[in-house]
Design a protein around this motif. Sequence first.
Motif, short mmCIF file in Angstrom:
data_model
loop_
_atom_site.label_atom_id
_atom_site.label_comp_id
_atom_site.label_asym_id
_atom_site.label_seq_id
_atom_site.Cartn_x
_atom_site.Cartn_y
_atom_site.Cartn_z
N UNK A 13 0.89 -1.19 -0.14
CA UNK A 13 -0.06 0.02 -0.11
C UNK A 13 0.77 1.28 0.07
N UNK A 14 1.99 1.22 0.79
CA UNK A 14 2.84 2.49 0.72
C UNK A 14 3.55 2.68 -0.40
N UNK A 15 3.88 1.66 -1.00
CA UNK A 15 4.49 1.42 -2.33
C UNK A 15 3.57 2.18 -3.58
N UNK A 16 2.42 1.66 -3.32
CA UNK A 16 1.33 2.28 -4.37
C UNK A 16 1.01 3.73 -4.15
N UNK A 17 0.97 4.06 -2.87
CA UNK A 17 0.69 5.52 -2.52
C UNK A 17 1.68 6.31 -2.94
N UNK A 18 3.05 5.90 -2.87
CA UNK A 18 4.13 6.60 -3.34
C UNK A 18 4.30 6.64 -4.85
N UNK A 19 3.86 5.58 -5.53
CA UNK A 19 3.91 5.65 -6.97
C UNK A 19 2.87 6.81 -7.42
N UNK A 20 1.78 6.71 -6.74
CA UNK A 20 0.32 7.72 -7.03
C UNK A 20 0.84 8.94 -7.02
N UNK A 21 1.40 9.42 -5.67
CA UNK A 21 1.74 10.62 -5.30
C UNK A 21 2.93 11.26 -6.29
N UNK A 22 3.98 10.34 -6.64
CA UNK A 22 4.87 10.70 -7.47
C UNK A 22 4.39 11.30 -8.88
N UNK A 23 3.44 10.44 -9.40
CA UNK A 23 3.03 10.58 -10.69
C UNK A 23 1.95 11.92 -10.71
N UNK A 24 1.28 12.15 -9.39
CA UNK A 24 0.60 13.43 -9.42
C UNK A 24 1.59 14.60 -9.44
N UNK A 25 2.57 14.58 -8.65
CA UNK A 25 3.40 15.50 -8.55
C UNK A 25 4.30 15.74 -9.93
N UNK A 26 4.52 14.73 -10.77
CA UNK A 26 5.40 14.86 -11.94
C UNK A 26 4.33 15.47 -13.02
N UNK A 27 3.02 14.93 -13.02
CA UNK A 27 2.12 15.39 -14.07
C UNK A 27 1.85 16.96 -13.77
N UNK A 28 1.63 17.48 -12.61
CA UNK A 28 1.20 18.73 -12.13
C UNK A 28 2.39 19.77 -12.69
N UNK A 29 3.66 19.03 -12.25
CA UNK A 29 4.70 19.99 -12.75
C UNK A 29 4.90 20.10 -14.24
N UNK A 30 4.66 19.14 -15.13
CA UNK A 30 4.90 18.95 -16.45
C UNK A 30 3.60 19.95 -17.08
N UNK A 31 2.52 19.96 -16.37
CA UNK A 31 1.54 21.10 -16.96
C UNK A 31 1.83 22.40 -16.61
N UNK A 32 2.58 22.76 -15.66
CA UNK A 32 3.05 24.09 -15.32
C UNK A 32 4.09 24.50 -16.46
N UNK A 33 5.04 23.54 -16.73
CA UNK A 33 5.99 23.90 -17.52
C UNK A 33 5.75 23.65 -19.09
N UNK A 34 4.84 23.21 -19.50
CA UNK A 34 4.26 23.00 -20.80
C UNK A 34 3.58 24.24 -21.24
N UNK A 35 4.11 24.91 -21.78
CA UNK A 35 3.54 26.28 -22.65
C UNK A 35 2.91 25.97 -23.80
N UNK A 36 3.52 24.98 -24.56
CA UNK A 36 3.11 24.79 -26.09
C UNK A 36 2.14 23.74 -26.16
N UNK A 37 1.46 23.11 -25.14
CA UNK A 37 0.68 22.06 -25.16
C UNK A 37 0.83 20.93 -25.88
N UNK A 38 2.27 20.54 -25.59
CA UNK A 38 2.90 19.43 -26.48
C UNK A 38 3.13 18.36 -25.60
N UNK A 39 2.96 17.22 -26.11
CA UNK A 39 3.41 16.08 -25.29
C UNK A 39 4.98 15.76 -25.20
N UNK A 40 5.28 15.46 -24.11
CA UNK A 40 6.83 15.22 -24.06
C UNK A 40 7.60 14.16 -24.94
#
Length: 76
Positions: A13-40
């Motif tokens: 459960x801790x591993x799955x929560x860690x993956x989920x939190x890391x995924x949310x943090x990564x996607x929220x950061x990529x949405x902030x840095x992505x100004x051209x609306x392109x897929x990395x």
Amino acid sequence: MWDIWLWPMIIVTVVMLGIGIAGVRKTSRSFQLNEKNEIPDTAAENPYALNPLLWIIIIASAFIFIIVFYYWASFY
């Protein structure tokens, strides 16, 4: 049953929560840095490897398989 599987279930459960939190943090950061609306490029080339939901499903399935195999093997 709880004495055998309590700590492995907590670890999974801790591993799955860690993956989920890391995924949310990564996607929220990529949405902030992505100004051209392109897929990395890394996500465009390999879309399944970077999907945290897929990794959570794989980990949960492996854990369930281990539990089923343990009880199946204990009957023989």
